[in-house]
Design a protein around this motif. Sequence first.
Motif, mmCIF file in Angstrom:
data_model
loop_
_atom_site.group_PDB
_atom_site.id
_atom_site.type_symbol
_atom_site.label_atom_id
_atom_site.label_comp_id
_atom_site.label_asym_id
_atom_site.label_seq_id
_atom_site.Cartn_x
_atom_site.Cartn_y
_atom_site.Cartn_z
ATOM 1 N N ARG A 1 9.453 1.440 -20.746
ATOM 2 C CA ARG A 1 9.791 2.839 -21.057
ATOM 3 C C ARG A 1 10.937 2.924 -22.061
ATOM 4 O O ARG A 1 10.914 3.755 -22.959
ATOM 5 C CB ARG A 1 10.112 3.594 -19.779
ATOM 6 N N GLU A 2 11.934 2.051 -21.891
ATOM 7 C CA GLU A 2 13.053 2.034 -22.833
ATOM 8 C C GLU A 2 12.592 1.683 -24.243
ATOM 9 O O GLU A 2 13.171 2.140 -25.222
ATOM 10 C CB GLU A 2 14.121 1.036 -22.365
ATOM 11 N N LEU A 3 11.539 0.884 -24.348
ATOM 12 C CA LEU A 3 10.990 0.506 -25.644
ATOM 13 C C LEU A 3 9.980 1.524 -26.178
ATOM 14 O O LEU A 3 9.412 1.338 -27.244
ATOM 15 C CB LEU A 3 10.323 -0.875 -25.551
ATOM 16 N N GLY A 4 9.773 2.581 -25.415
ATOM 17 C CA GLY A 4 8.858 3.630 -25.834
ATOM 18 C C GLY A 4 7.389 3.288 -25.629
ATOM 19 O O GLY A 4 6.515 3.902 -26.249
ATOM 20 N N LEU A 5 7.129 2.314 -24.764
ATOM 21 C CA LEU A 5 5.754 1.913 -24.495
ATOM 22 C C LEU A 5 5.168 2.748 -23.363
ATOM 23 O O LEU A 5 5.875 3.147 -22.443
ATOM 24 C CB LEU A 5 5.703 0.429 -24.115
ATOM 25 N N SER A 6 3.892 2.979 -23.435
ATOM 26 C CA SER A 6 3.188 3.696 -22.383
ATOM 27 C C SER A 6 3.045 2.785 -21.175
ATOM 28 O O SER A 6 2.653 1.623 -21.305
ATOM 29 C CB SER A 6 1.818 4.133 -22.898
ATOM 30 N N VAL A 7 3.363 3.306 -19.997
ATOM 31 C CA VAL A 7 3.348 2.499 -18.781
ATOM 32 C C VAL A 7 2.552 3.204 -17.700
ATOM 33 O O VAL A 7 2.677 4.412 -17.515
ATOM 34 C CB VAL A 7 4.783 2.252 -18.253
ATOM 35 N N LYS A 8 1.727 2.452 -17.016
ATOM 36 C CA LYS A 8 1.005 2.970 -15.862
ATOM 37 C C LYS A 8 1.076 1.912 -14.771
ATOM 38 O O LYS A 8 0.706 0.757 -14.988
ATOM 39 C CB LYS A 8 -0.447 3.267 -16.219
ATOM 40 N N THR A 9 1.563 2.285 -13.616
ATOM 41 C CA THR A 9 1.692 1.367 -12.495
ATOM 42 C C THR A 9 0.544 1.614 -11.521
ATOM 43 O O THR A 9 0.282 2.756 -11.151
ATOM 44 C CB THR A 9 3.035 1.583 -11.766
ATOM 45 N N LEU A 10 -0.137 0.559 -11.137
ATOM 46 C CA LEU A 10 -1.239 0.654 -10.188
ATOM 47 C C LEU A 10 -0.896 -0.112 -8.919
ATOM 48 O O LEU A 10 -0.245 -1.152 -8.975
ATOM 49 C CB LEU A 10 -2.511 0.062 -10.794
ATOM 50 N N THR A 11 -1.336 0.401 -7.802
ATOM 51 C CA THR A 11 -1.190 -0.312 -6.531
ATOM 52 C C THR A 11 -2.536 -0.307 -5.823
ATOM 53 O O THR A 11 -3.341 0.588 -6.002
ATOM 54 C CB THR A 11 -0.132 0.352 -5.624
ATOM 55 N N TRP A 12 -2.789 -1.347 -5.054
ATOM 56 C CA TRP A 12 -4.042 -1.452 -4.317
ATOM 57 C C TRP A 12 -3.818 -2.331 -3.103
ATOM 58 O O TRP A 12 -2.779 -2.957 -2.957
ATOM 59 C CB TRP A 12 -5.156 -2.043 -5.194
ATOM 60 N N ASP A 13 -4.809 -2.347 -2.244
ATOM 61 C CA ASP A 13 -4.781 -3.182 -1.037
ATOM 62 C C ASP A 13 -3.533 -2.919 -0.203
ATOM 63 O O ASP A 13 -2.804 -3.835 0.170
ATOM 64 C CB ASP A 13 -4.883 -4.670 -1.418
ATOM 65 N N MET A 14 -3.304 -1.637 0.088
ATOM 66 C CA MET A 14 -2.133 -1.259 0.862
ATOM 67 C C MET A 14 -2.526 -0.962 2.310
ATOM 68 O O MET A 14 -3.613 -0.472 2.579
ATOM 69 C CB MET A 14 -1.475 -0.016 0.264
ATOM 70 N N ASP A 15 -1.622 -1.258 3.224
ATOM 71 C CA ASP A 15 -1.869 -0.926 4.622
ATOM 72 C C ASP A 15 -1.380 0.490 4.901
ATOM 73 O O ASP A 15 -0.944 1.198 3.987
ATOM 74 C CB ASP A 15 -1.211 -1.953 5.557
ATOM 75 N N GLY A 16 -1.441 0.912 6.123
ATOM 76 C CA GLY A 16 -1.050 2.268 6.502
ATOM 77 C C GLY A 16 0.400 2.598 6.234
ATOM 78 O O GLY A 16 0.768 3.763 6.076
ATOM 79 N N ASP A 17 1.252 1.583 6.172
ATOM 80 C CA ASP A 17 2.683 1.792 5.913
ATOM 81 C C ASP A 17 3.020 1.753 4.423
ATOM 82 O O ASP A 17 4.176 1.892 4.040
ATOM 83 C CB ASP A 17 3.521 0.725 6.630
ATOM 84 N N GLY A 18 2.008 1.514 3.574
ATOM 85 C CA GLY A 18 2.257 1.437 2.142
ATOM 86 C C GLY A 18 2.688 0.061 1.669
ATOM 87 O O GLY A 18 3.111 -0.116 0.539
ATOM 88 N N VAL B 1 -4.640 -8.050 -10.294
ATOM 89 C CA VAL B 1 -5.599 -7.062 -10.787
ATOM 90 C C VAL B 1 -6.967 -7.703 -10.993
ATOM 91 O O VAL B 1 -7.994 -7.056 -10.776
ATOM 92 C CB VAL B 1 -5.077 -6.371 -12.071
ATOM 93 N N ASP B 2 -7.012 -8.971 -11.363
ATOM 94 C CA ASP B 2 -8.304 -9.647 -11.522
ATOM 95 C C ASP B 2 -9.022 -9.753 -10.185
ATOM 96 O O ASP B 2 -10.230 -9.515 -10.088
ATOM 97 C CB ASP B 2 -8.136 -11.017 -12.173
ATOM 98 N N ASP B 3 -8.282 -10.059 -9.124
ATOM 99 C CA ASP B 3 -8.870 -10.105 -7.785
ATOM 100 C C ASP B 3 -9.337 -8.719 -7.345
ATOM 101 O O ASP B 3 -10.385 -8.573 -6.721
ATOM 102 C CB ASP B 3 -7.865 -10.637 -6.765
ATOM 103 N N TYR B 4 -8.557 -7.714 -7.670
ATOM 104 C CA TYR B 4 -8.900 -6.338 -7.330
ATOM 105 C C TYR B 4 -10.196 -5.918 -8.012
ATOM 106 O O TYR B 4 -11.103 -5.381 -7.364
ATOM 107 C CB TYR B 4 -7.751 -5.403 -7.727
ATOM 108 N N LEU B 5 -10.311 -6.167 -9.308
ATOM 109 C CA LEU B 5 -11.519 -5.798 -10.042
ATOM 110 C C LEU B 5 -12.732 -6.574 -9.539
ATOM 111 O O LEU B 5 -13.829 -6.020 -9.420
ATOM 112 C CB LEU B 5 -11.317 -6.012 -11.542
#
Length: 58
Positions: free
Chosen positions: A18-35, A44-48
């Motif tokens: 963000r400081e460098l002005g780059l577009s950022v998107k954070t993804l999360t997956w495989d979460m339990d009930g507590d996050g 991400v390769d395992d997720y896909l």
Amino acid sequence: MKRQNIQRGCQKLTQICRELGLSVKTLTWDMDGDGDWAGHVKGVDDYLYDLEQKKSNS
């Protein structure tokens, strides 16, 4: 402790991008009930791959 280090690293990387002005998107997956990471799918390769397997089995 390991998860906290990884989370801090991800947050720092997001901040730097963000400081460098780059577009950022954070993804999360495989979460339990507590996050927290459920421990089944790591990168991400395992997720896909897991998504493709679920589509194939439908």
